[in-house]
Structure formats: C-alpha cells, structure tokens
Design a protein around this motif. Structure first.
Motif, PDB file in Angstrom:
ATOM      1  N   GLU A  21      29.899  -9.327  46.255  1.00  0.00           N
ATOM      2  CA  GLU A  21      30.287 -10.722  46.451  1.00  0.00           C
ATOM      3  C   GLU A  21      29.643 -11.625  45.405  1.00  0.00           C
ATOM      4  N   MET A  22      30.264 -12.775  45.190  1.00  0.00           N
ATOM      5  CA  MET A  22      29.732 -13.756  44.240  1.00  0.00           C
ATOM      6  C   MET A  22      29.287 -14.993  45.000  1.00  0.00           C
ATOM      7  N   LYS A  23      28.403 -15.771  44.388  1.00  0.00           N
ATOM      8  CA  LYS A  23      28.040 -17.068  44.947  1.00  0.00           C
ATOM      9  C   LYS A  23      27.565 -17.977  43.825  1.00  0.00           C
ATOM     10  N   PHE A  24      27.767 -19.243  44.030  1.00  0.00           N
ATOM     11  CA  PHE A  24      27.305 -20.243  43.076  1.00  0.00           C
ATOM     12  C   PHE A  24      25.871 -20.611  43.387  1.00  0.00           C
ATOM     13  N   GLU A  25      25.073 -20.745  42.321  1.00  0.00           N
ATOM     14  CA  GLU A  25      23.673 -21.151  42.493  1.00  0.00           C
ATOM     15  C   GLU A  25      23.275 -22.101  41.372  1.00  0.00           C
ATOM     16  N   TRP A  26      22.408 -23.034  41.707  1.00  0.00           N
ATOM     17  CA  TRP A  26      21.848 -23.942  40.722  1.00  0.00           C
ATOM     18  C   TRP A  26      20.323 -23.831  40.773  1.00  0.00           C
ATOM     19  N   ASP A  27      19.712 -23.867  39.613  1.00  0.00           N
ATOM     20  CA  ASP A  27      18.244 -23.806  39.565  1.00  0.00           C
ATOM     21  C   ASP A  27      17.616 -24.971  40.322  1.00  0.00           C
ATOM     22  N   ALA A  28      18.223 -26.133  40.181  1.00  0.00           N
ATOM     23  CA  ALA A  28      17.677 -27.333  40.825  1.00  0.00           C
ATOM     24  C   ALA A  28      18.735 -28.417  40.850  1.00  0.00           C
ATOM     25  N   VAL A  29      18.617 -29.310  41.833  1.00  0.00           N
ATOM     26  CA  VAL A  29      19.471 -30.497  41.936  1.00  0.00           C
ATOM     27  C   VAL A  29      18.545 -31.696  42.107  1.00  0.00           C
ATOM     28  N   GLU A  82      10.392 -36.018  34.194  1.00  0.00           N
ATOM     29  CA  GLU A  82      10.729 -35.279  35.420  1.00  0.00           C
ATOM     30  C   GLU A  82      11.777 -34.212  35.165  1.00  0.00           C
ATOM     31  N   VAL A  83      12.780 -34.556  34.345  1.00  0.00           N
ATOM     32  CA  VAL A  83      13.820 -33.571  34.038  1.00  0.00           C
ATOM     33  C   VAL A  83      13.239 -32.430  33.211  1.00  0.00           C
ATOM     34  N   LYS A  84      12.375 -32.756  32.264  1.00  0.00           N
ATOM     35  CA  LYS A  84      11.748 -31.714  31.446  1.00  0.00           C
ATOM     36  C   LYS A  84      10.907 -30.784  32.316  1.00  0.00           C
ATOM     37  N   GLU A  85      10.208 -31.338  33.282  1.00  0.00           N
ATOM     38  CA  GLU A  85       9.409 -30.506  34.174  1.00  0.00           C
ATOM     39  C   GLU A  85      10.292 -29.490  34.903  1.00  0.00           C
ATOM     40  N   VAL A  86      11.472 -29.947  35.341  1.00  0.00           N
ATOM     41  CA  VAL A  86      12.407 -29.038  36.014  1.00  0.00           C
ATOM     42  C   VAL A  86      12.901 -27.969  35.044  1.00  0.00           C
ATOM     43  N   ILE A  87      13.257 -28.382  33.830  1.00  0.00           N
ATOM     44  CA  ILE A  87      13.759 -27.424  32.831  1.00  0.00           C
ATOM     45  C   ILE A  87      12.707 -26.374  32.512  1.00  0.00           C
ATOM     46  N   LEU A  88      11.490 -26.810  32.224  1.00  0.00           N
ATOM     47  CA  LEU A  88      10.442 -25.857  31.867  1.00  0.00           C
ATOM     48  C   LEU A  88      10.105 -24.948  33.049  1.00  0.00           C
TER      49      LEU A  88
END
Length: 464
Positions: A362-370, A444-450
C-alpha cells in the motif's frame, strides 16, 4: 403601481445617502460586453509592466543590489568587520568590494566566494557555509492556502531570498497563473510552454507510452498522441528553468495560460485512469535532476486546491500554510486542512484498493512537517485571536508571528523583497525591525529543514 419619477417630480429617495435612481442611471455607461474585459486586461497588463519595472534597471531588468560590510558581518558571515577587512588586505585575490575606506559594498557572488574562503580557512567552530547532508536530495517546501491575500507569495519569495543569502542554491516554482512570484523574481514567461505545464504533459505522455506498449502487446489499439503530448516529450524540464537577478535563485515561471492545466489534467486522467497525476511534478523534477542540482525547492501555489496545488502538496516534504490572525482566515485554513485530508485520503483509498487486489504494498502520503504561519500580524489588535489560533492548531504553528511593518509594505509596493531594498533608504532601526520579520520566519523554517535532513541522514545510516 409605483409612479416613475419624472424630470420635474421629486422621486421617493432610498433611505441611505439620498441617492436619486434617475441620476444614478444617467451616470452609468452602456452595458458591459465581453470585449470590454479584453480592453481592461490590456490596460492592466500595461500597468502591471509599468509597476513591475519601477526600481528596475533602465533596460527593464532587475538587478540585485550590493551588500555593505555592516550587513555582511551582522547577518551573513559570522566575522567582525575589523577581521574581515584584515582578511581582505591579506588576500588580494578575494573580492575586495567597491567603495572607499571601511565602507565597502559587495555583490552576492562576492559574498558566496567569501563564505567559501572562511569555510576553508576560518575558525572551525563557526558555521560559514549552509549545511546539507551529503547524498540527500533537495528539500521541497510548498507554500499553500486556498484563501488569497494571506501573504503566501510574499512569504515564499522571502524564504527563497533568505535561503539564498544563507548560501543555499534555490529553485522557485511558480504554480499560480497570476504570476506574482514570477514578477517578484523578474521572470519572463511568454506562454504555458515555459511553465510547469509541459512537465505535467510530459509525465502523462510517458505514462501513455508505457500503457500503449502494454496495449499493443495485448493486441489492443494504442491511445492516440495529439500535438500537445508529442511536443511535451521533446521538452526537457531543465530547459524551463530561468536565471534570476539572484545568482543562486533559479525560477520556473508562470503566466495566465498555466490555468489551462486545471482543465487539461482531468481530461488526461479520464483517458488513462492509471496515471498517478499527483506525482507528475515530482517525477519531472527528479527526471530533470533538480532534486540534486538545488538545495531547496520552493513551490508557490495558487489560492485553490486544484490539480496544480495537489501536485505541489504531493511533491512537498514540508508544507507551510500562511494565514492572518482573523476568524475568517482561521476558519478558511481549517477547511483547507479538511480538504487536504479528504482529497489525499480519497487518493490513498482508491490506489490501495487496486494495490491490494494486485498483491502490491500500500501507499500513503507523508510530509516531514507542516507549519501554519501567522502573517501581517498586528500585536496591538490581534494577539488574543492569534493565541486562540495557536492553541487550536498546536504543533502545526510556528512560534513567531510575521509582523506587518512599514518596510514590508513599501517592499511590496516596489515589487521587491525586503532583502532587495537598500537599508540606507530607512532609519536603521526600521530596517532592522523590518528585516527581522522575515529573518525569524526563515530561522524557524530552516530549523525544520535541517531537522528533517538530519533525521533522513540518520534513517539512511540505520538502513545500511
């Protein structure tokens, strides 16, 4: 029957503003036909070009300003001004900047070269170069909300500029047919064949080719290829990328005809039900080598949950959702999240039903963070409501609220970013406060990316 007002009789006036209907009718132009919209659009296009070129060079092209020693040492490279001047004197091959005495001005290309020098020769306990784990692909960040006017494009543009000043190589993909991001980045797009449209068409055409191989082997008639699909197969995704006035920001632009994709994609899907249309953009970026060529890919989406936005959300590792601190924008954003759930859950259900029948995983969609981000924030009037929004969205929220300042407003009027404005045009404190608005958002966005890169790297090591 009501009496029609005559030229000498005094009509019964409506209760508000004492408006005379007869005089109001005299002020009206003839009824508007469709051709009148074409005339209005032509005027708007000329006006848009005029406004977009304000602050540009005489040839109409955007130029990125130079950055002072003060800016470099305060914001870009962790070195004090005296040491920077000493290093430049000792290394005449390094960019020396323009200007007399201690007031030197450097291009961003110069600054990137200085970053490289300090990363190799500077103090080992300082971060001179932007970090990205070896061997991992770019992080894809989609900025989306289906309510307009929430600061989506402005936030996306400033994140691209922040990342570029940090030393990252950035690709910005404009998926909004209004083309606002394209204007900010100084892009030129003649028609839909210079947008992401051929990327989507190419992915569909490649899927159709594979389907036709199967159909031919089974003795069935192949699906026909029209001129659009044939032409799309000849388009390399790399050729859609254009340089910008930022040396480390590239752009895939947009213009009005891109909206045609919202009508064409479902037609293709009806013809070939097995085509995973939501993967088209990511497939094209992978095929074009963009996941390796860039560190960060930013997707600016239209204010609607259509097929272009679905592609952006599916391709994204990280989803940013700007919203204002108002009830309507909070309500709209909640509905946006609900639509994301219903849309992608429906895709998962349909796909997995077929996969289970075929014995496939099976497949599913996932995001690292929102992250939901409050924009255009006025602390004097919106703090209470912002706190309520923060409480309900919880860990979806960024902690910093992007304040609206005079500098932010002026940058928008000039079709430029805060980082593109010369701080000498402002009081120093005004500049620092205005810049902080987007510096803290980027932090804040960079912290999420790293953090997500780090987690990916650890998972990769564990799998070896």
């Amino acid at each position: 029957m009501a009496q029609k007002p005559g030229p000498t009789s005094k009509p019964d006036l409506p209760p508000y503003f004492n408006i005379d209907p007869a005089r109001a009718a005299d002020k009206l132009a003839d009824p508007i036909d469709t051709a009148r919209f074409a005339k209005a659009a032509a005027f708007a296009m000329r006006g848009r070009d005029d406004l977009a070129k304000r602050g540009y060079a005489p040839d109409g092209a955007k130029r990125l300003r130079r950055f002072s020693t003060w800016e470099i040492c305060r914001y870009l490279i962790p070195v004090n001004p005296a040491h920077l001047r000493r290093v430049l004197r000792q290394n005449p091959d390094l960019p020396q900047g323009e200007g007399e005495g201690g007031s030197k001005w450097f291009t961003l290309e110069d600054i990137l070269a200085l970053r490289t020098f300090f990363a190799e020769e500077g103090a080992k306990d300082k971060e001179y170069r932007a970090w990205r784990p070896e061997g991992l692909p770019a992080k894809v960040v989609a900025v989306a909300n289906f309510k307009g006017g929430v600061g989506k494009t402005s936030t996306c543009a400033h994140l691209a500029m922040s990342a570029a000043l940090d030393g990252y190589k950035v690709l910005v993909v404009d998926l909004d047919s209004q083309g606002s991001m394209t204007s900010i980045m100084g892009g030129k797009v003649e028609d839909e064949w210079q947008t992401v449209f051929p990327m989507l068409a190419r992915d569909y055409a490649q899927h159709l080719q594979e389907e036709n191989r199967i159909r031919t082997a089974e003795g069935q008639n192949p699906f026909p290829f029209d001129e659009t699909l044939t032409a799309a197969l000849e388009v390399s995704p790399r050729n859609l990328v254009q340089k910008t006035h930022w040396p480390n920001i590239d752009l895939i632009g947009a213009q009005l005809n891109l909206y045609w994709a919202e009508f064409q994609v479902p037609v293709w899907r009806m013809q070939a039900r097995g085509w995973p249309l939501w993967d088209a953009l990511l497939n094209a970026m992978q095929e074009g080598g963009m996941m390796d060529d860039y560190d960060i890919i930013l997707l600016d989406t239209p204010p609607a949950l259509g097929y272009l936005t679905i592609n952006a959300l599916s391709a994204a590792d990280i989803l940013l959702v700007p919203l204002g601190a108002s009830f309507l924008e909070f309500d709209s954003t909640g509905r946006f999240f609900d639509m994301i759930y219903s849309t992608f859950a429906s895709i998962e259900e349909g796909e997995n039903r077929a996969r289970r029948a075929g014995g496939l995983p099976e497949m599913k969609f996932e995001w690292d963070a929102v992250r939901a981000l409050v924009t255009r924030f006025d602390a004097n009037q919106q703090t209470d409501l912002a706190n309520v929004i923060q409480a309900y969205f919880g860990d979806f929220m960024t902690t910093y609220r992007q304040e609206m300042t005079a500098m932010v407003g002026q940058a928008g009027e000039q079709v430029s970013g805060i980082y593109e404005t010369d701080y000498r045009d402002f009081n120093r404190d005004t500049y620092v406060r205005g810049r902080e608005t987007f510096d803290r958002t980027w932090a804040e966005v960079k912290e999420v990316i790293l953090g997500t890169w780090w987690r990916d790297a650890q998972l990769g090591q564990g799998a070896e």
